[in-house]
Design an enzyme around this catalytic site. Structure first.
Site, PDB file in Angstrom:
ATOM      1  N   ARG A 215       0.857  -1.190   0.000  1.00 45.30           N
ATOM      2  CA  ARG A 215       0.000   0.000   0.000  1.00 45.30           C
ATOM      3  C   ARG A 215       0.888   1.234   0.000  1.00 45.30           C
ATOM      4  O   ARG A 215       1.728   1.391   0.895  1.00 45.30           O
ATOM      5  CB  ARG A 215      -0.880   0.062   1.257  1.00 45.30           C
ATOM      6  N   GLU A 217       0.795   3.948   1.251  1.00 42.56           N
ATOM      7  CA  GLU A 217       0.164   4.745   2.309  1.00 42.56           C
ATOM      8  C   GLU A 217       1.053   5.932   2.614  1.00 42.56           C
ATOM      9  O   GLU A 217       2.143   5.764   3.159  1.00 42.56           O
ATOM     10  CB  GLU A 217       0.031   3.915   3.604  1.00 42.56           C
ATOM     11  N   ARG A 223       0.304   2.259  12.789  1.00 47.68           N
ATOM     12  CA  ARG A 223      -0.405   1.059  12.317  1.00 47.68           C
ATOM     13  C   ARG A 223      -0.424   0.897  10.797  1.00 47.68           C
ATOM     14  O   ARG A 223      -1.030  -0.036  10.277  1.00 47.68           O
ATOM     15  CB  ARG A 223      -1.829   1.022  12.890  1.00 47.68           C
ATOM     16  N   HIS A 224       0.220   1.830  10.087  1.00 44.42           N
ATOM     17  CA  HIS A 224       0.313   1.707   8.630  1.00 44.42           C
ATOM     18  C   HIS A 224       1.759   1.551   8.185  1.00 44.42           C
ATOM     19  O   HIS A 224       2.627   2.290   8.631  1.00 44.42           O
ATOM     20  CB  HIS A 224      -0.255   2.961   7.940  1.00 44.42           C
ATOM     21  N   GLU A 360      -8.951  -1.452  13.931  1.00 42.58           N
ATOM     22  CA  GLU A 360      -9.347  -2.415  12.894  1.00 42.58           C
ATOM     23  C   GLU A 360      -8.203  -3.384  12.621  1.00 42.58           C
ATOM     24  O   GLU A 360      -7.072  -2.965  12.409  1.00 42.58           O
ATOM     25  CB  GLU A 360      -9.684  -1.654  11.604  1.00 42.58           C
ATOM     26  N   SER A 363     -10.970  -6.558   7.568  1.00 44.48           N
ATOM     27  CA  SER A 363     -12.153  -6.102   6.840  1.00 44.48           C
ATOM     28  C   SER A 363     -12.621  -7.221   5.938  1.00 44.48           C
ATOM     29  O   SER A 363     -11.798  -7.969   5.405  1.00 44.48           O
ATOM     30  CB  SER A 363     -11.833  -4.895   5.952  1.00 44.48           C
ATOM     31  N   ARG A 411      -0.858  -6.273  12.513  1.00 42.14           N
ATOM     32  CA  ARG A 411      -1.767  -5.559  13.425  1.00 42.14           C
ATOM     33  C   ARG A 411      -2.319  -6.518  14.471  1.00 42.14           C
ATOM     34  O   ARG A 411      -2.475  -6.157  15.638  1.00 42.14           O
ATOM     35  CB  ARG A 411      -2.935  -4.945  12.642  1.00 42.14           C
TER      36      ARG A 411
END
Ligand code: ATP
Ligand code: MG
Length: 437
Positions: A215, A217, A223-224, A360, A363, A411
């Site tokens: 990703r 990001e 957390r990323h 989270e 998902s 995570r």
């Protein structure tokens, strides 16, 4: 000829009086004049080499007492029982082979308790990982992978590998890394989404994959990261998304209880206390969470992302109710990717997140398996179904209803261990500011 050598924790009382060979890193040297003590560290722990000056070969004494810290040696000597050490023995060296000399000064200490900055630690990760409590996190991650594979196979899932170099992304263009592919544009896969769905039309009706997800990001958070390990699953012939949720619930319960049983020594080393999340995990809806958050002083409009702060608030409320893990389901369809099924006659969707202590970790949802509805959803999201031809084909010739999930392995690990940063669970993290080492 290979030399048989022992690990520090393999040496037991029966070995007292015998000659053994050990290998490892010179962690500490204490020279007290007539006697010297050396702490040797290996994968399993530490042991003490005791060198009485008068009774030790002068060459061996000279080499071991002057060697630089963190040098690598092989020592042969006699094991002697003693009450002076934690493991109940010491070794009196008779021969030494220097395998490699460490330069001085060291880029960072291995034993100092002074807290070292995350950046320094990551810049010198090979040194950082010499600390047993740091290494234990990765031993635990490996245990989780082992448990995971075993469990899912008993649940009828086939482990698969899908391509990581892809022609298009599933989660939107903004977070795709572009690569050069023989003069053509390609991307690093953000998730196995489209491929695991295509597999649902093959007759392989349950798949899982554990693989890197990329990703782009731009955010700089705890957390990323831009490369993480995604644990994905997809199941065909579901009646509703709760079938998928039940499977994840079973799996996370299995993993955590497995860690508590088989990883006890690792948890002790890390200093982590893990508890079983109370099950069944409560089902909250997006709308209920929005209300909880707004009752707590925020004012998020319907359709808004719950946000880091919102998720945390829900986590605190759920904690008070005795729950570490809980579901948040039925997100607005507008917030969800094209492949998620809409909830008839409502602005919501058959989607869910699994949250662990206010964050989270997964998902998922029920997928839209009806090709016309799927194409319509693509157009609604500004995508052209034609550019998803290969994916769409799998839906046109017999695609069962299906659903699945993506769960961020790191995570999950950091939340379980209550570690402060996702980077603690990645050997060599990749993020906006880090591409090396
Ligand atoms: P978030 O909203 O927290 O950024 P997301 O909803 O964008 O996550 P998904 O696309 O739903 O993430 O990905 C599924 C799971 O993969 C997430 O629940 C999370 O555990 C993990 N994940 C996603 N992005 C990252 C990232 N950049 N770094 C680490 N893990 C990630
Ligand atoms: Mg998500």
């Amino acid at each position: 000829m290979t030399i048989a050598y022992m690990l520090s924790d393999e040496i037991v009382e029966e070995d007292h009086g015998s000659k053994v060979t050990v290998r490892g890193w010179v962690q500490d040297i204490r020279n007290l004049g007539g006697i010297s003590f050396i702490v040797l560290r290996d994968r399993s722990g530490t042991l003490q080499l005791t060198l009485p000056k008068k009774r030790t070969d002068p060459d061996v004494f000279g080499t071991l007492t002057t060697i630089s810290r963190e040098s690598v040696v092989e020592v042969t000597g006699t094991v002697k029982g003693t009450e002076q050490t934690d493991n109940g023995y010491e070794i009196l060296p008779e021969a030494v082979r220097v395998l490699n000399i460490a330069e001085t000064p060291l880029p960072m200490g291995v034993v100092d308790k002074v807290s070292v900055e995350m950046d320094t630690r990551l810049n010198n990760r090979f040194m950082d990982l010499r600390k047993p409590e740091i290494r234990a996190v990765f031993e635990l991650k490996s245990l989780i992978l082992d448990l995971l594979g075993g469990h899912l196979r008993t649940r009828g899932f086939l482990e698969v590998n899908t391509p990581k170099m892809v022609g298009s992304g599933a989660e939107g263009g903004a977070t795709l890394f572009q690569i050069e592919y023989f003069g053509q544009k390609a991307y690093l896969a953000q998730s196995p989404q489209l491929y695991k769905q295509m597999l649902m039309s093959t007759g392989i009706d349950r798949v899982f994959e554990v693989s890197p997800a990329f990703r782009a990001e731009p955010s700089d958070t705890v957390r990323h990261v831009s490369e993480f390990i995604s644990f994905d699953g997809e199941m065909a012939f579901i009646e509703h998304q709760e079938d998928v949720m039940d499977e994840i619930e079973l799996c996370t319960q299995f993993l955590i209880s497995g860690v508590m049983e088989e990883g006890k020594h690792l948890l002790d080393s890390i200093g982590a206390e893990v508890t079983m999340p109370r099950a069944p995990y409560p089902h909250l809806t997006y709308t209920e969470c929005l209300d909880m958050i707004n009752d707590n002083g925020l004012s998020l409009p319907m359709g808004a992302d719950l946000g880091t702060e919102g998720e945390k608030m829900v986590g605190e409320i759920m904690k008070e109710r005795g729950y570490d893990m809980y579901w948040i389901k039925e997100y607005p369809e507008a917030e969800k990717p094209f492949y998620i099924m809409e909830k008839e006659d409502t602005p919501f969707s058959y989607s869910f997140d699994l949250d662990y202590r206010g964050q989270e970790i997964s998902s998922g949802g029920q997928r839209e398996h009806r090709p016309e509805v799927l194409a319509e959803r693509m157009r609604k999201k500004g995508l052209d179904p034609v550019s998803f031809n290969d994916y769409m084909a799998a839906f046109r010739f017999g695609m069962p209803p299906h659903g699945g999930w993506g769960l961020g392995l790191e995570r999950f690990v950091v939340k379980m261990l209550d570690l402060p940063n996702i980077r603690e669970a990645i050997l060599f993290p990749r993020d906006r500011n880090r591409l090396t080492p």
